[in-house]
Design a protein around this motif. Sequence first.
Motif, short mmCIF file in Angstrom:
data_model
loop_
_atom_site.label_atom_id
_atom_site.label_comp_id
_atom_site.label_asym_id
_atom_site.label_seq_id
_atom_site.Cartn_x
_atom_site.Cartn_y
_atom_site.Cartn_z
N VAL A 91 0.82 -1.14 0.00
CA VAL A 91 0.03 0.10 -0.17
C VAL A 91 0.97 1.29 0.02
N ARG A 92 2.05 1.16 0.81
CA ARG A 92 2.90 2.39 0.88
C ARG A 92 3.44 2.70 -0.44
N ARG A 93 3.83 1.61 -1.30
CA ARG A 93 4.60 1.91 -2.45
C ARG A 93 3.49 2.51 -3.52
N TRP A 94 2.36 2.26 -3.34
CA TRP A 94 1.17 2.81 -4.30
C TRP A 94 0.91 4.45 -3.58
N LEU A 95 1.09 4.60 -2.55
CA LEU A 95 0.79 5.89 -2.10
C LEU A 95 1.88 6.92 -2.27
N VAL A 96 3.05 6.34 -2.37
CA VAL A 96 4.18 7.07 -2.94
C VAL A 96 3.90 7.66 -4.37
N LEU A 97 3.63 6.63 -5.17
CA LEU A 97 3.54 6.80 -6.65
C LEU A 97 2.30 8.04 -6.97
N ALA A 98 1.17 7.81 -6.07
CA ALA A 98 0.26 8.97 -6.08
C ALA A 98 0.64 10.20 -5.56
N LYS A 99 1.49 10.31 -4.47
CA LYS A 99 1.92 11.52 -4.12
C LYS A 99 2.90 12.19 -4.98
N GLN A 100 3.74 11.20 -5.81
CA GLN A 100 4.60 11.96 -6.73
C GLN A 100 3.74 12.72 -7.94
N GLY A 101 2.69 12.23 -8.35
CA GLY A 101 1.80 13.09 -9.14
C GLY A 101 1.11 14.12 -8.51
N VAL A 102 0.87 14.49 -7.19
CA VAL A 102 0.39 15.33 -6.70
C VAL A 102 1.08 16.60 -6.28
N ASP A 103 2.33 16.25 -5.53
CA ASP A 103 3.11 17.59 -5.10
C ASP A 103 4.70 17.28 -4.84
N LEU A 104 4.95 15.83 -5.60
CA LEU A 104 6.45 15.60 -5.45
C LEU A 104 6.70 15.11 -4.12
N HIS A 105 6.87 16.29 -3.10
CA HIS A 105 6.89 15.87 -1.78
C HIS A 105 6.40 17.24 -0.87
N THR A 106 6.11 16.87 0.44
CA THR A 106 5.58 17.84 1.51
C THR A 106 6.81 18.80 1.77
N SER A 107 6.64 19.97 1.78
CA SER A 107 7.65 21.08 2.30
C SER A 107 8.78 20.56 3.12
N THR A 108 10.04 20.54 2.39
CA THR A 108 11.06 20.39 3.26
C THR A 108 11.26 20.94 4.25
N PHE A 109 11.27 22.52 4.34
CA PHE A 109 11.61 22.97 5.35
C PHE A 109 10.54 22.66 6.46
N ASN A 110 9.32 22.66 6.33
CA ASN A 110 8.20 22.25 7.35
C ASN A 110 8.61 20.97 7.98
N GLN A 111 8.80 20.16 7.22
CA GLN A 111 9.52 18.94 7.75
C GLN A 111 10.51 18.85 8.89
N ALA A 112 11.57 19.79 8.26
CA ALA A 112 12.65 19.98 9.00
C ALA A 112 12.21 20.44 10.66
N LEU A 113 11.04 21.57 10.45
CA LEU A 113 10.81 21.96 11.61
C LEU A 113 10.21 20.93 12.63
N ALA A 114 9.38 20.06 11.98
CA ALA A 114 8.78 18.89 12.62
C ALA A 114 9.71 17.98 13.23
N ALA A 115 10.83 17.76 12.50
CA ALA A 115 11.73 16.81 12.86
C ALA A 115 12.66 17.22 14.32
N GLU A 116 12.85 18.62 14.15
CA GLU A 116 13.56 19.20 15.17
C GLU A 116 12.53 19.33 16.47
N TYR A 117 11.26 19.61 16.44
CA TYR A 117 10.33 19.62 17.35
C TYR A 117 10.12 18.32 18.02
#
Length: 404
Positions: free
Chosen positions: A253-279
């Motif tokens: 299921v995860r592999r298909w979710l990755v393919l679906a996401k590639q067609g939507v936004d490539l990836h979620t905001s890197t900077f926002n993810q970095a903020l969440a990682a540090e949090y």
Amino acid sequence: MTITPLLARRTRNMGASAIREILKVASRPGMISLAGGIPAPESFPMHIMRDVIDSVIEKYGPNAFQYDLTEGFLPLREALAAYLADKGVAAAPEQVLIASGSQGALDGLGKILISPGDHVALEAPTYLGALQAFTPYEPQYVQIETDHRGMLPDALENALERHPVKFVYLVPNFQNPTGRTLPLKRRRAIAEIIQRFDTLLVEDDPYGDLRYRGTPLPPIKSMAPDHVVYISTLSKVFAPGLRMGFSLAPDRVRRWLVLAKQGVDLHTSTFNQALAAEYLAGGHLKRHLPHIVDLYRPRQQAMLDAMARFFPDAFTWSVPDGGMFVWAEGPEGMDMEAVNRKALERNTAFVPGTFFFARPGDGRETLRLNYTMADEATLSRAIELLGEVLSDALSQKQIYKRMG
């Protein structure tokens, strides 16, 4: 140019969020809104935000502003794997998939799993955002009976016997809209049922950290890992504007979710993810979460106390152990959409419960109340006003839909 002939058929099933339309009205000056499921701004960790931002820039430099993996920023996935381990869910970082809010994960699941006419089983009532994510893909909904403690395992088993269900959708902790929490015995029963029927369960858990009383319960994902897609978000415990959602799904299921996401936004905001990682990795969530709980607990109690004082005897309501919502039910046939219009005239807003049912017309006598966005005194005043509106409405036949 005429646009209508160009639109895809699925747009017939797409509409504006009823709640967001209510929130437009509820945002008028002087309005007390009990409508939105919105975290209080004072729950945001603003006192550490500059330090978190500085730490991200110092630690990751330009990488925090660069394109990144569709699956997600690795430091965040590592931090989330540790966060999930604390909940009893085993996950390697590479198994965690980041989404633009949990809504992004729900839409991705609809895209890869639902063909027109497929059966999707869910609670009645259920989360409106899930209905909005799934409905454009044209499923047939199978509503599973619930009681004051959530989904009934026997009803789920009967539904799986009668229908070829693609997946089951469930919010087990402090459910939106009812605030109900599924007991441990039912979690185990549901885990056994989905494994026996070889059925996929989507376990949506955005509110699990907002517990005011009692002991946390293990996710169903921990009981049936190969049959559950676990979805959650940091919106309720960090900052919703960052749109940090994530999922833990079986590999295929995860592999298909990755393919679906590639067609939507490539990836979620890197900077926002970095903020969440540090949090997460910096221990900020563990230190800040008690503040959020201490903020919401007395607000919920103020609402419940006011309902006991001011709501008509004909009403019943949930008493959740956490989350953001209280669910109330009036006499059968009462039309809460009409009542809400009367409440708006008194500068008080709520969400009619009918919007949370997959079957049109169900739940007309129900309403959802949110307590996170107002202080205790304001909540008490709003419930007093609403109690007056409900009492007036009970004596007016026009607020009832024709029965039979």
